[in-house]
Scaffold this active site. Structure first.
Site, PDB file in Angstrom:
ATOM      1  N   LYS A 153      37.860  43.260  49.805  1.00  0.00           N
ATOM      2  CA  LYS A 153      38.146  43.026  48.385  1.00  0.00           C
ATOM      3  C   LYS A 153      36.849  42.939  47.585  1.00  0.00           C
ATOM      4  O   LYS A 153      36.741  43.502  46.492  1.00  0.00           O
ATOM      5  CB  LYS A 153      38.949  41.719  48.217  1.00  0.00           C
ATOM      6  CG  LYS A 153      40.398  41.849  48.671  1.00  0.00           C
ATOM      7  CD  LYS A 153      41.103  40.498  48.807  1.00  0.00           C
ATOM      8  CE  LYS A 153      42.506  40.685  49.384  1.00  0.00           C
ATOM      9  NZ  LYS A 153      43.190  39.425  49.695  1.00  0.00           N
ATOM     10  N   GLN A 184      42.464  33.064  49.009  1.00  0.00           N
ATOM     11  CA  GLN A 184      42.914  33.773  50.211  1.00  0.00           C
ATOM     12  C   GLN A 184      43.807  32.859  51.050  1.00  0.00           C
ATOM     13  O   GLN A 184      43.417  31.755  51.416  1.00  0.00           O
ATOM     14  CB  GLN A 184      41.696  34.230  51.028  1.00  0.00           C
ATOM     15  CG  GLN A 184      42.038  35.043  52.260  1.00  0.00           C
ATOM     16  CD  GLN A 184      42.637  36.418  51.937  1.00  0.00           C
ATOM     17  OE1 GLN A 184      42.199  37.092  51.006  1.00  0.00           O
ATOM     18  NE2 GLN A 184      43.643  36.813  52.685  1.00  0.00           N
ATOM     19  N   ASP A 217      46.771  37.533  41.848  1.00  0.00           N
ATOM     20  CA  ASP A 217      47.684  37.730  42.974  1.00  0.00           C
ATOM     21  C   ASP A 217      49.145  37.570  42.527  1.00  0.00           C
ATOM     22  O   ASP A 217      50.063  37.776  43.318  1.00  0.00           O
ATOM     23  CB  ASP A 217      47.384  36.691  44.068  1.00  0.00           C
ATOM     24  CG  ASP A 217      46.896  37.338  45.350  1.00  0.00           C
ATOM     25  OD1 ASP A 217      46.935  38.579  45.429  1.00  0.00           O
ATOM     26  OD2 ASP A 217      46.494  36.606  46.266  1.00  0.00           O
TER      27      ASP A 217
END
Ligand code: ADP
Length: 288
Positions: free
Chosen positions: A54, A98, A121
């Site tokens: 990422k 994460q 997200d």
């Protein structure tokens, strides 16, 4: 019949190039480069790989990599303080925590501290609610990537029978909602579904996100269906999905490989969300 392989890497490359162009346009319009703050807590090896990918994609697209790493034994208050600091920082367009976080931490509480406009997200309660109501917000990256793949291959969704295997907050539920938004007739299967194969055989579009290697075989696929495999499992012979790709490819019209299918799209959509977030924060509407 041998299915066409859906090349997620190629579509992702195109999305990433479009994002890079969007970043350049933002700068040309007097804006500042979008910044993505990935937050990794601890040293889960798979998470470290995802985060590395990422971060690399982020800098390649011309965005600022504002990565933060906390030790595995960090306490809730310290992790929360970091999220609050990123939330208040104007250089940070998007925050990605994460998952999974170490077991002693309350990840939902940490996620709830991410401002909705920086939730790249698409995991906050507000963004999930906006999606459920069919309103504009930041959408989860993996299901958005699946829709982008389907669109790229002109797979008809309006009126189509779509079956989603899995009902997770990250993939299954938002996937079903995005398909519904596109006017598909959507069925969601999960661990209690009776006769999974029979339900899946109804699908013109079958999206599998159950986290079980090889769960879907050719008996669960209608001839001519489009099969999207969200699963990813590291085995002795490399990466595999939730679908028995070789056998299903004899029945389906199109199928995503693992790797090289949905995976690259998830990162591409993360970049797209970060650009969208930055544009909104800087007062520029989408596509401006
Ligand atoms: P992901 O992040 O890929 O969505 P999760 O592990 O969070 O994966 O979720 C797995 C989902 O798959 C759950 O919603 C669960 O109900 C579903 N699932 C698990 N086993 C089966 C099964 N045998 N048949 C259908 N769905 C299943």
């Amino acid at each position: 019949m041998t299915a066409q392989l859906i090349d997620g890497a190629a579509v992702a490359r195109q999305v990433r190039e479009d994002v890079a162009k969007g970043v350049a346009e933002l700068l040309a319009a007097g804006g500042t480069a979008p910044g993505l703050a990935t937050v990794l807590i601890g040293h889960d090896p798979a998470s470290e790989v995802y985060i590395r990918n990422k971060r690399r994609a982020c800098t390649t697209a011309g965005m600022a990599d504002l990565h933060q790493h906390l030790p595995a034994d960090v306490d809730q208050a310290t992790a929360a303080a970091l999220i609050d600091q990123l939330a208040a920082d104007p250089a940070v367009s998007g925050i990605l925590l994460q998952l999974p976080t170490p077991g002693h931490l309350d990840s939902e509480e940490l996620l709830s501290r991410i401002p909705d406009g920086k939730d790249v997200d698409g995991l906050t309660v507000a963004n999930a609610g906006l999606l459920a109501q069919g309103r504009s917000g930041l959408r989860p990256c993996t299901p958005s990537g699946v829709i982008a793949l389907l669109d790229h291959h002109d797979v008809p969704l309006s009126g189509a029978e779509a079956v989603v295997v899995g009902r997770s907050v990250l993939v299954g539920k938002p996937m079903a909602q995005l398909l519904l938004e596109r006017h598909a007739t959507v069925t969601i299967c999960h661990s209690r579904t009776r006769d999974l194969a029979a339900v899946c055989r109804r699908a013109d579009v079958l999206v599998v996100a159950a986290g079980i290697p090889g769960l879907i075989g050719p008996d669960a696929v209608k001839p001519g269906a489009t099969v999207i495999d969200v699963g990813i499992h590291r085995g002795e012979t490399g990466l595999h999905g939730d679908v028995d790709t070789a056998a299903v490819a004899e029945v389906a019209a199109r199928i995503t490989p693992v790797p090289g299918g949905v995976g690259p799209m998830t990162i591409a959509m993360l970049l797209a969300n970060t650009l969208t977030a930055a544009r909104r924060q800087q007062g520029l509407v989408d596509g401006a």
